[in-house]
Design an enzyme around this catalytic site. Structure first.
Site, short mmCIF file in Angstrom:
data_model
loop_
_atom_site.label_atom_id
_atom_site.label_comp_id
_atom_site.label_asym_id
_atom_site.label_seq_id
_atom_site.Cartn_x
_atom_site.Cartn_y
_atom_site.Cartn_z
N PHE A 1 8.80 51.21 20.47
CA PHE A 1 7.60 50.89 19.68
C PHE A 1 6.66 50.11 20.59
CE2 PHE A 1 5.68 47.51 16.99
CZ PHE A 1 5.24 48.18 15.87
N PHE B 1 6.03 44.18 27.26
CA PHE B 1 7.22 43.66 26.56
C PHE B 1 7.83 44.71 25.62
CE2 PHE B 1 4.80 39.36 26.66
CZ PHE B 1 5.16 39.16 27.98
N ILE B 2 7.90 45.96 26.05
CA ILE B 2 8.38 47.01 25.16
C ILE B 2 9.89 47.18 25.28
CG2 ILE B 2 8.14 49.42 24.43
CD1 ILE B 2 5.63 47.46 24.07
N GLY C 1 10.02 45.44 8.21
CA GLY C 1 11.40 45.91 8.24
C GLY C 1 12.11 45.49 9.51
N GLN D 1 36.11 13.92 13.14
CA GLN D 1 35.26 14.15 11.97
C GLN D 1 33.79 14.37 12.35
OE1 GLN D 1 34.64 11.14 8.88
NE2 GLN D 1 35.33 12.67 7.40
N GLN E 1 26.90 22.45 23.41
CA GLN E 1 27.23 21.02 23.44
C GLN E 1 28.71 20.80 23.13
OE1 GLN E 1 24.96 18.95 24.44
NE2 GLN E 1 26.16 17.07 24.23
N GLY F 1 30.96 21.28 25.90
CA GLY F 1 30.81 20.36 27.03
C GLY F 1 30.38 21.12 28.27
N GLU G 1 8.86 40.33 17.59
CA GLU G 1 8.59 40.88 16.25
C GLU G 1 8.00 39.80 15.34
OE1 GLU G 1 11.09 43.90 14.69
OE2 GLU G 1 11.99 44.28 16.64
N SER H 1 7.90 32.52 15.27
CA SER H 1 8.16 31.69 14.09
C SER H 1 6.84 31.28 13.42
CB SER H 1 8.96 30.45 14.47
OG SER H 1 10.29 30.82 14.79
#
Lengths: 264, 380
Positions: free
Chosen positions: B123, B156-157, B241, B279, B336, B339, B363, B366
């Site tokens: 595309f 960038f295709i 889509g 924990q 992280q 380590g 695509e 953000s």
């Protein structure tokens, strides 16, 4: 050529994910995925390869087990089998290998004509390797176990039978029973399109009455063997490969190892 | 409301997971290091119907739906994000516009081989000066009577150089702005079409990302996709889509990093106990798991809306925004938690963190997703 092939398949717990209850010594089935038995996947794959070569081949997969075994049969259909039949009935529950082979032989008789029956060598949950050979005996047809190579030669079959210390090449006539080992082939995956077709197919469920089997020869009561005890074998240590340049040095290194472990 | 996957969708996950673990995972680190496009994997995906999941059987597809398609991209990306985007760009960005806007003849000629995976798709919308501002197309298409002539450069295709069929956008009437853009089906061998520079990237290194160059490229009249001037609409609905596909890729990356990290935490011992017993680290795992599940629900919901032919653009944008930011969040934490080992190429989380970043960019960045979502909020 229009070959008719029957594949015997079993749904088993994925033993790579199974743990054993240390107190009761039984399998912990909870949360363990059920899969198509490994050797049975090889059996089906070989049937599918025949179908790839001769497209008018018809493959029927049969199984005995609880209704949830239908999922395993859907997988077989999604890999390319034409139809699948499940023998499922409380009266068949608890069958050992002798009783199971009575039921499956009855299923096969009901299906009628066939050219080849493929089964896996053994199931990973029981490891008996008996059901395939017993079916062949009950149907009165020739059988070859541990098949690692298969070819058609006119109206006969040539197979390679793997033994611990070598192999046999055997020519046999159809109809016959062949049990597959993993060296026979690499099973294909389901196809995405196959999944959508397979889930639309009906999988007939045959009862003990449907298959017309003598009820005195199936189920827990009729089974001549029962599991006496199950246990987890103690894990074996890793093997050591002796290294060395030439036979003399190899032998010397072997002796050093044996002496170090106080074997000699 | 029904949160249960169908039997078919469950089988698709089972199949693709097995396929991905056996055929894709073993080479994932190598093809990343070598920046090698996995042609052999594309052939296997073709054989098993992974390149046409949501298209009807009559058009060469597997007859599945968009949730099954999202699961496919997710499971591939769980072990190799490069393989995931090859499938996603091919299916969402080439197969889908052919399916939605193609004439009967165009579907016969192009959709069927694309959905069967015999031809790989790509595309081309983005240009050096038309990224987020996609309507500023500089590629021109001129009606030459018996054919269209295209001139311009795309950048960038994804799948560039390996694809056989390209959906290309070009300005047919500059005076009309975004309504002056049209879409074309371009075959790799059309005269005047060539592949330019291949990008050296931070992540998804085994996918191909190239320039496309059009110099007096001759495109047959019948290869106009949709109507003249409909191109921008085609591009935007296609990307709606496509965002489900990229969201699924991001989800797969996050899930893959999460799964290997959980195993690592059980095995790795410090201060005499495994990492999974601390924990503070358990809480990190809980946060990651929660975000992954939330992303999954957003994605499957958007896919389900699409399958039910309801409006889903803003939902796909939310899924893509949240899943891609989750992929960055999770992979950064996973490195992280590993380590120093996580910083080396001996562990897959290093690759996964690099791969995650692009999902926040392509695509629709953000920022674009937030624009789409906000526009939907204030339109009501």
């Amino acid at each position: 050529m229009g070959l008719k092939i029957i594949v015997c398949a079993k749904q088993v717990p994925d033993t790579t994910e199974v743990k054993i209850d240390p107190v009761k010594n039984t399998l912990i089935r909870e949360g363990v995925p059920s899969i198509l038995n490994n050797d049975d996947a090889n059996a089906l794959e070989e049937a599918l390869r025949i179908k790839d070569k001769y497209p008018d081949t018809h493959i029927t997969v049969i199984s005995m087990g609880p209704l949830q075994a239908k999922d395993m049969l859907i997988e077989c259909l999604a890999m390319g089998a034409d139809e699948a039949i499940l023998a499922s009935d409380r009266k068949l529950g608890g069958s050992d290998t002798w009783a199971t082979s009575n039921a499956l032989a009855a299923v096969i008789r009901k299906l009628g004509h066939f050219d080849i029956i493929f089964a896996g060598r053994q199931a990973i949950d029981g490891d008996t390797a008996q059901v395939g050979p017993q079916i062949a005996e009950k149907l009165g047809i020739p059988q070859v176990t541990y098949v690692s190579e298969f070819e058609m030669d006119g109206d006969t079959i040539i197979v390679k039978r793997a033994l611990e210390d070598g192999y046999e090449r055997i020519r046999l006539k159809m109809p016959c029973m062949l049990t597959a080992i993993k060296e026979l082939n690499k099973p294909r995956y389901m196809t995405i399109g196959g999944i959508y077709e397979a889930t639309k197919k009906e999988i007939p469920v045959w009862t003990a009455e449907d298959i017309g089997v003598d009820l005195n020869t199936v189920g827990l009561e009729a089974s001549p063997t029962n599991v006496f005890r199950s246990f987890t074998p103690a894990p074996k240590g890793k093997g050591i490969m002796i290294e060395g340049d030439g036979e003399k040095e190899l032998a010397r290194n072997l002796l050093i190892n044996l002496k170090a472990k106080h074997v000699i | 409301m029904n949160f249960q996957l169908t039997k078919e969708q469950e089988f698709v996950r089972k199949m693709v997971r097995k396929f991905a673990e056996n055929e894709v995972e073993p080479i994932a680190a190598d093809i990343d290091k070598e920046h090698r496009f996995p042609v052999e994997t594309v052939a296997k995906m073709r054989d098993y119907g992974l390149l046409g999941v949501p298209f009807p059987k009559e058009y060469g597809g597997a007859g599945g739906d968009h949730i099954a398609y999202a699961i496919t991209v997710e499971e591939l990306s769980r072990v190799c994000a490069s393989t995931g985007v090859i499938c996603s760009a091919h299916t969402s960005l080439c197969g889908w516009p052919l399916f939605a806007y193609g004439t009967k003849e165009q579907k016969e000629k192009y959709l069927i081989p694309v959905a069967k995976g015999e031809k790989l798709g790509a595309f081309g919308l983005t240009e050096p000066n038309a990224g987020t501002d996609a309507s500023s197309q500089q590629t021109r298409a001129v009606d030459k009577g018996d054919h269209w002539e295209l001139n311009g450069t795309k950048v960038f295709i994804t799948n560039g150089g390996y694809a056989d069929v390209y959906i290309i956008f070009a300005m047919t009437d500059k005076s009309k702005g975004s309504r002056g853009i049209s879409a074309f089906i371009v075959e790799k061998d059309f005269p005047g079409f060539s592949i330019g520079k291949t990008e050296e990237k931070m992540g998804i290194c085994a996918s191909s990302t190239t320039e496309l160059i059009f110099q007096n490229c001759k495109v047959p009249k019948e290869n106009l996709l949709g109507k003249v001037g409909e191109g921008f609409k085609i591009a935007m609905t296609t990307l709606d889509g496509g965002r489900i596909g990229i969201a699924a890729q991001a989800l797969g990356i996050a899930q893959g990093a999460f799964d290997v990290t959980v195993e690592y935490m059980k095995a790795r011992k410090q201060f005499g106990r495994s990492l999974s017993k601390f924990q503070a680290l358990q809480f990190e795992v809980a946060d990651m798991k929660t975000r992954i599940e939330a992303a999954r629900l957003l994605i499957y919901y958007a896919a389900d809306l699409k399958d039910r032919k309801q409006k889903y653009g803003a939902n796909a944008a939310m899924a893509k925004l949240y899943a891609s930011e989750t992929a960055m969040y999770v992979t950064t934490k996973c490195v992280q938690l590993h380590g120093g080992y996580g910083f080396t190429k001996d562990y897959p989380v290093e690759r996964m963190m690099r791969d995650a970043k692009i999902t926040e960019i392509y695509e629709g960045t953000s920022e674009v997703q937030r624009m789409v979502i906000a526009a939907d909020v204030f339109r009501k």
